[in-house]
Design an enzyme around this catalytic site. Structure first.
Site, PDB file in Angstrom:
ATOM      1  N   SER A  37       0.612  -1.182   0.051  1.00 26.73           N
ATOM      2  CA  SER A  37      -0.180   0.009  -0.124  1.00 26.73           C
ATOM      3  C   SER A  37       0.881   1.329  -0.032  1.00 26.73           C
ATOM      4  O   SER A  37       0.235   2.406  -0.414  1.00 26.73           O
ATOM      5  CB  SER A  37      -0.887  -0.135   1.322  1.00 26.73           C
ATOM      6  OG  SER A  37      -0.260  -0.116   2.505  1.00 26.73           O
ATOM      7  N   ASP A 328      -4.222   7.985   7.951  1.00 26.30           N
ATOM      8  CA  ASP A 328      -4.907   7.148   8.550  1.00 26.30           C
ATOM      9  C   ASP A 328      -4.034   6.525   9.665  1.00 26.30           C
ATOM     10  O   ASP A 328      -3.133   6.863   9.871  1.00 26.30           O
ATOM     11  CB  ASP A 328      -5.815   6.065   7.870  1.00 26.30           C
ATOM     12  CG  ASP A 328      -4.827   5.174   6.763  1.00 26.30           C
ATOM     13  OD1 ASP A 328      -3.718   5.004   7.233  1.00 26.30           O
ATOM     14  OD2 ASP A 328      -5.179   4.510   5.857  1.00 26.30           O
ATOM     15  N   HIS A 331      -1.163   4.731   7.271  1.00 31.43           N
ATOM     16  CA  HIS A 331      -0.472   5.446   6.324  1.00 31.43           C
ATOM     17  C   HIS A 331      -0.257   6.704   6.252  1.00 31.43           C
ATOM     18  O   HIS A 331      -0.829   7.580   6.789  1.00 31.43           O
ATOM     19  CB  HIS A 331      -1.346   5.231   5.051  1.00 31.43           C
ATOM     20  CG  HIS A 331      -1.693   3.929   4.622  1.00 31.43           C
ATOM     21  ND1 HIS A 331      -2.877   3.149   5.199  1.00 31.43           N
ATOM     22  CD2 HIS A 331      -0.856   2.824   4.289  1.00 31.43           C
ATOM     23  CE1 HIS A 331      -2.660   1.874   4.919  1.00 31.43           C
ATOM     24  NE2 HIS A 331      -1.646   1.572   4.223  1.00 31.43           N
TER      25      HIS A 331
END
Ligand SMILES: *[C@@H]1O[C@H](CO)[C@@H](O)[C@H](O)[C@H]1NC(C)=O
Length: 352
Positions: A37, A328, A331
């Site tokens: 990610s 978040d 991240h």
């Protein structure tokens, strides 16, 4: 007269040399990305997994406020790196059918959020394992050959910058997770690090055999300081998990030793290790020095646990994400990614 002539030739040689120098320096025709990610620009939108972020408030500060599947409010470090190499400001996801080989010839992303070096990590949330990212890359080479022709495609493959960014999930989602695999019963942390660095070794050799010559291997962050890890710290809630940070340092060290080894073993390759651990930790400890106000929580929701489907259109968010290190609970924000990209371009990538 002779003296003048010699000076002239010297000058011409110098000009040619400088020209060559700047030409080779500027010559990165494409960015090709593998990983998790930290670099997935939307591949998970097209597979069956809950590891997705193609909904609001993700992408809030992206072009048109569009959620793309990036786990971020805006662009990722690889998007900024592409732009720094005078390539498009976004690296398109290979599985996204709104893009064609025309776009992919300048940059392509095979990454998948939630994946790791270890196949067992990818299996937890049914995402794309690194081995499958390699298969997609082989398909890409075929597409590139039909699009650019054999000679030009070989040049693109050889001169492109390959970025490999993953590893954190092998620890937080797999090794240390309660519902991970059985890796923690099978390996000590040091053995597991050796195991995944061995997979990295094979992977880099695989892309080398397929033609890659300019390769960046990104280190991992002090993941013990992710908001999600701080809040679950049994010893001291809210503090960084120091044991995780030590594992991150050991992993980075072994990855950088691997990079040195590959530069000696593989003829004509340039592999760079792009460390960001120290920078990241410095930002977390001194957010004000970088213009941030908060490095403890994410901008989304309470900032302590929300990520992926838990950070959604119903979740309240902070008004200005650029004041936050984390978007978040796991991240970084776009602004943090920009800082990482600028640093990487100035340091590890300066040889390209
Ligand atoms: C991961 O899975 C793929 C596909 O099944 C397999 O080819 C590969 O050898 C596996 N890699 C490792 C390191 O176990």
């Amino acid at each position: 007269m002779q003296q003048q002539n010699r000076q002239c030739i010297l000058l011409l040689n110098l000009v040619l040399l400088l020209h060559q120098f700047f030409q080779t320096k500027a010559h990165v025709p494409a960015i090709i990305v593998f990983g998790d990610s930290s670099v997935d620009t939307g591949n998970n939108n097209y597979i069956h997994t809950i590891a997705k972020s193609n909904f609001e408030p993700y992408g809030r500060d992206f072009y048109g406020g569009q959620p793309t599947g990036r786990f971020c409010n805006g662009r990722l470090a690889t998007d900024f790196i592409s732009e720094a190499f005078k390539l498009p400001p976004v690296v398109p996801a290979f599985l996204d059918d709104q893009y064609t080989i025309e776009h992919f010839s300048l940059g392509v992303c095979f990454a998948s959020a939630s994946t790791g070096f270890d196949n067992a990590t990818a299996n937890i949330l049914s995402v794309i394992p690194l081995s499958q990212q390699l298969e997609y890359y082989k398909q890409y080479q075929e597409m590139l050959r039909s699009f650019q022709g054999e000679a030009k495609a070989s040049e693109t493959i050889r001169e492109a910058l390959y970025i490999i960014s993953l590893g954190t999930n092998d620890f937080i989602e797999n090794y240390y997770a309660m519902i991970g695999s059985s890796r923690s019963k099978q390996f000590t942390t040091d053995e597991y690090i050796d195991f995944i660095v061995g997979i990295a070794d094979n992977f880099i050799c695989d892309i080398y055999r397929l033609g890659a010559r300019k390769i960046e291997v990104a280190g991992i962050s002090p993941f013990g300081c992710l908001p999600q890890e701080r809040i679950t710290n049994q010893d001291k809630i809210g503090e960084c998990k120091e044991d995780y940070n030590i594992v991150a340092q050991n992993f980075n060290l072994k990855l950088s030793i691997l990079v040195d080894k590959l530069n000696k073993e593989l003829f004509g390759v340039k592999v760079v290790f792009a460390g960001l651990y120290d920078l990241f930790l410095d930002v977390v400890r001194n957010p004000e020095a970088y213009g941030f106000e908060n490095s403890l929580m994410g901008c989304c929701g309470t900032g302590l646990f929300e990520e992926g489907i838990l950070c959604n259109h119903k979740t309240l968010t902070c008004p200005d994400a650029s004041k936050y290190v984390f978007w978040d609970a796991v991240h970084p924000t776009e602004r943090m990614y920009q800082i990482i990209a600028d640093y990487t371009v100035r340091t590890a990538l300066s040889i390209f």
